[in-house]
Design a protein around this motif. Structure first.
Motif, PDB file in Angstrom:
ATOM      1  N   PHE A  19      18.695   8.038  21.635  1.00 47.08           N
ATOM      2  CA  PHE A  19      20.083   8.042  22.087  1.00 47.08           C
ATOM      3  C   PHE A  19      20.263   7.267  23.389  1.00 47.08           C
ATOM      4  CE2 PHE A  19      19.962  11.682  19.243  1.00 47.08           C
ATOM      5  CZ  PHE A  19      21.152  11.547  18.540  1.00 47.08           C
ATOM      6  N   LEU A  20      19.517   7.640  24.417  1.00 47.21           N
ATOM      7  CA  LEU A  20      19.659   6.957  25.701  1.00 47.21           C
ATOM      8  C   LEU A  20      19.189   5.519  25.600  1.00 47.21           C
ATOM      9  CD1 LEU A  20      20.622   7.481  28.563  1.00 47.21           C
ATOM     10  CD2 LEU A  20      18.281   8.047  29.189  1.00 47.21           C
ATOM     11  N   GLY A  21      18.127   5.286  24.836  1.00 48.18           N
ATOM     12  CA  GLY A  21      17.629   3.927  24.657  1.00 48.18           C
ATOM     13  C   GLY A  21      18.679   3.014  24.042  1.00 48.18           C
ATOM     14  N   ALA A  22      19.401   3.528  23.040  1.00 45.75           N
ATOM     15  CA  ALA A  22      20.449   2.735  22.387  1.00 45.75           C
ATOM     16  C   ALA A  22      21.591   2.427  23.347  1.00 45.75           C
ATOM     17  CB  ALA A  22      20.979   3.491  21.173  1.00 45.75           C
ATOM     18  N   ASN A  92      26.507  11.287  26.128  1.00 43.66           N
ATOM     19  CA  ASN A  92      26.610   9.907  26.610  1.00 43.66           C
ATOM     20  C   ASN A  92      26.683   8.928  25.444  1.00 43.66           C
ATOM     21  OD1 ASN A  92      25.167   8.635  29.671  1.00 43.66           O
ATOM     22  ND2 ASN A  92      26.590   7.618  28.292  1.00 43.66           N
ATOM     23  N   ALA A  93      25.866   9.183  24.415  1.00 40.85           N
ATOM     24  CA  ALA A  93      25.882   8.332  23.223  1.00 40.85           C
ATOM     25  C   ALA A  93      27.200   8.468  22.462  1.00 40.85           C
ATOM     26  CB  ALA A  93      24.708   8.684  22.316  1.00 40.85           C
ATOM     27  N   VAL A  94      27.735   9.687  22.403  1.00 41.61           N
ATOM     28  CA  VAL A  94      29.038   9.910  21.753  1.00 41.61           C
ATOM     29  C   VAL A  94      30.126   9.150  22.504  1.00 41.61           C
ATOM     30  CG1 VAL A  94      30.813  11.647  21.276  1.00 41.61           C
ATOM     31  CG2 VAL A  94      28.411  12.135  20.757  1.00 41.61           C
ATOM     32  N   TRP A  95      30.069   9.215  23.843  1.00 39.26           N
ATOM     33  CA  TRP A  95      31.057   8.466  24.640  1.00 39.26           C
ATOM     34  C   TRP A  95      31.008   6.977  24.309  1.00 39.26           C
ATOM     35  CZ3 TRP A  95      29.629   4.528  28.008  1.00 39.26           C
ATOM     36  CH2 TRP A  95      30.706   3.866  28.602  1.00 39.26           C
ATOM     37  N   LEU A 104      39.988   5.863  23.300  1.00 42.09           N
ATOM     38  CA  LEU A 104      39.790   5.964  24.740  1.00 42.09           C
ATOM     39  C   LEU A 104      40.036   7.357  25.302  1.00 42.09           C
ATOM     40  CD1 LEU A 104      41.326   2.555  25.902  1.00 42.09           C
ATOM     41  CD2 LEU A 104      38.953   3.128  25.346  1.00 42.09           C
ATOM     42  N   VAL A 105      41.017   8.074  24.771  1.00 43.34           N
ATOM     43  CA  VAL A 105      41.270   9.433  25.252  1.00 43.34           C
ATOM     44  C   VAL A 105      40.114  10.347  24.859  1.00 43.34           C
ATOM     45  CG1 VAL A 105      42.795  11.425  25.127  1.00 43.34           C
ATOM     46  CG2 VAL A 105      43.769   9.124  25.222  1.00 43.34           C
ATOM     47  N   LEU A 106      39.660  10.234  23.612  1.00 49.05           N
ATOM     48  CA  LEU A 106      38.511  11.019  23.175  1.00 49.05           C
ATOM     49  C   LEU A 106      37.259  10.623  23.964  1.00 49.05           C
ATOM     50  CD1 LEU A 106      38.999  11.077  19.285  1.00 49.05           C
ATOM     51  CD2 LEU A 106      39.431  12.934  20.920  1.00 49.05           C
ATOM     52  N   ALA A 107      37.131   9.330  24.258  1.00 47.54           N
ATOM     53  CA  ALA A 107      35.998   8.867  25.056  1.00 47.54           C
ATOM     54  C   ALA A 107      36.047   9.475  26.450  1.00 47.54           C
ATOM     55  CB  ALA A 107      36.005   7.339  25.148  1.00 47.54           C
ATOM     56  N   LEU A 108      37.248   9.575  27.011  1.00 46.24           N
ATOM     57  CA  LEU A 108      37.394  10.193  28.334  1.00 46.24           C
ATOM     58  C   LEU A 108      36.963  11.652  28.303  1.00 46.24           C
ATOM     59  CD1 LEU A 108      38.342  10.071  31.270  1.00 46.24           C
ATOM     60  CD2 LEU A 108      40.661  10.590  30.465  1.00 46.24           C
ATOM     61  N   PHE A 113      32.826  15.689  29.697  1.00 42.87           N
ATOM     62  CA  PHE A 113      31.823  16.686  29.303  1.00 42.87           C
ATOM     63  C   PHE A 113      30.429  16.229  29.724  1.00 42.87           C
ATOM     64  CE2 PHE A 113      34.966  18.542  26.291  1.00 42.87           C
ATOM     65  CZ  PHE A 113      34.776  19.881  26.605  1.00 42.87           C
ATOM     66  N   THR A 114      30.177  14.930  29.589  1.00 42.35           N
ATOM     67  CA  THR A 114      28.895  14.397  30.047  1.00 42.35           C
ATOM     68  C   THR A 114      28.725  14.623  31.541  1.00 42.35           C
ATOM     69  OG1 THR A 114      29.078  12.646  28.367  1.00 42.35           O
ATOM     70  CG2 THR A 114      27.406  12.358  30.070  1.00 42.35           C
ATOM     71  N   ALA A 115      29.773  14.314  32.299  1.00 42.98           N
ATOM     72  CA  ALA A 115      29.729  14.509  33.752  1.00 42.98           C
ATOM     73  C   ALA A 115      29.502  15.967  34.103  1.00 42.98           C
ATOM     74  CB  ALA A 115      31.027  14.005  34.385  1.00 42.98           C
ATOM     75  N   SER A 116      30.133  16.866  33.341  1.00 40.12           N
ATOM     76  CA  SER A 116      29.963  18.296  33.593  1.00 40.12           C
ATOM     77  C   SER A 116      28.520  18.726  33.369  1.00 40.12           C
ATOM     78  CB  SER A 116      30.893  19.096  32.674  1.00 40.12           C
ATOM     79  OG  SER A 116      30.694  20.483  32.835  1.00 40.12           O
ATOM     80  N   SER A 117      27.908  18.234  32.284  1.00 38.88           N
ATOM     81  CA  SER A 117      26.523  18.598  31.971  1.00 38.88           C
ATOM     82  C   SER A 117      25.557  18.052  33.024  1.00 38.88           C
ATOM     83  CB  SER A 117      26.145  18.070  30.587  1.00 38.88           C
ATOM     84  OG  SER A 117      24.829  18.438  30.245  1.00 38.88           O
ATOM     85  N   ILE A 118      25.743  16.783  33.398  1.00 38.98           N
ATOM     86  CA  ILE A 118      24.864  16.189  34.405  1.00 38.98           C
ATOM     87  C   ILE A 118      25.099  16.836  35.770  1.00 38.98           C
ATOM     88  CG2 ILE A 118      24.233  14.036  35.579  1.00 38.98           C
ATOM     89  CD1 ILE A 118      25.063  12.559  33.048  1.00 38.98           C
TER      90      ILE A 118
END
Length: 263
Positions: A19-22, A92-95, A104-108, A113-118
């Protein structure tokens, strides 16, 4: 080491590789896709080179997934980072997928959620698992600080892409005001990194945002936004050095004089 802990560490390796590699290869590989990097132009869109920070994050996180197998890193990997590395990486991969497809709204929502987890990892490490050696600083604290700073920058960019647009004749007063507000938000966030917990403030995340602001300065042509981004970048880059400047001037700083670079 229990079977659950082994499974967790194996999961960390798997998501890192796939995931992160991609994600990193798409935006900072040998042939990065400009349609992904600069797909949605805004008035705070940075120059594409800023996303090469992903390469450094990827390298250090690679060190983390190796270091986690050693005894000194067991507690911090299993309980400090926990399953949030897997969660953050998948989100992050979903974003990236949603961003690339124009949702873009779903990406936001995904990047928030990514920011919350990190953020959970970032604050948990700072509060409960302070670094005890250079390996902890370099391979645990540093990559998550860098990642946290970059995600905050990307989330701001995503918000502008979702709710603002560019104009053929350049930005009007409203768009300039919004852009300045975005720059002020990023600058204040970077200052917050430095001021966090006083002398134990995190300079690494602040420097990521500073680099992002210089990239905005490099890419934007509107004079107000262009020079405001430069000013914001300079303030953000110099703010961590404030205690040392005070020291040279024979004054004291309230936030301490020894903020560590890597957490």
């Amino acid at each position: 080491m229990s079977r659950l802990h082994i499974f967790q560490k194996v999961a960390n390796v798997v998501v890192y590789l796939f995931f992160l590699g991609a994600t990193v290869y798409s935006v900072a590989g040998p042939k990065p896709d400009p349609k992904i990097i600069l797909q949605y132009e805004t008035y705070i869109t940075p120059a594409a080179w800023v996303f090469y920070i992903w390469s450094l994050i990827h390298l250090l996180l690679g060190g983390f997934v190796i270091y986690q197998w050693f005894e000194p890193a067991h507690e911090v990997a299993v309980h400090g980072v926990g399953w949030h590395f897997v969660i953050s990486t998948v989100l992050n991969a979903v974003w990236l997928s949603l961003w690339h497809k124009g949702h873009l709204v779903l990406a936001l929502i995904a990047i928030l959620f990514t920011a919350s987890s990190i953020s959970f990892v970032f604050y948990n490490l700072e509060k409960n698992y302070p670094s005890t050696n250079w390996w902890d600083r370099l391979l645990v604290h540093a990559p998550f600080s860098l990642w946290h700073g970059l995600i905050i920058f990307i989330a701001t960019l995503n918000a502008f892409a979702a709710f603002t647009s560019t104009q053929e004749n350049g930005p009007d007063t409203l768009h300039i005001t919004l852009a300045i507000f975005g720059l002020v938000f990023l600058t204040s966030t970077a200052i917050g990194y430095v001021e966090y917990k006083g002398a134990k403030g995190d300079i690494t995340g602040a420097l990521v945002i500073a680099i992002g602001l210089f990239a905005v300065f490099d890419h934007q042509t509107n004079p107000i936004i262009h020079w405001s981004a430069l000013a914001a970048g300079i303030i953000t880059a110099l703010y961590p050095a404030r205690p040392y400047i005070f020291k040279l001037l024979g004054r004291s700083s309230d936030s301490g004089e020894n903020a560590p670079l890597l957490g």
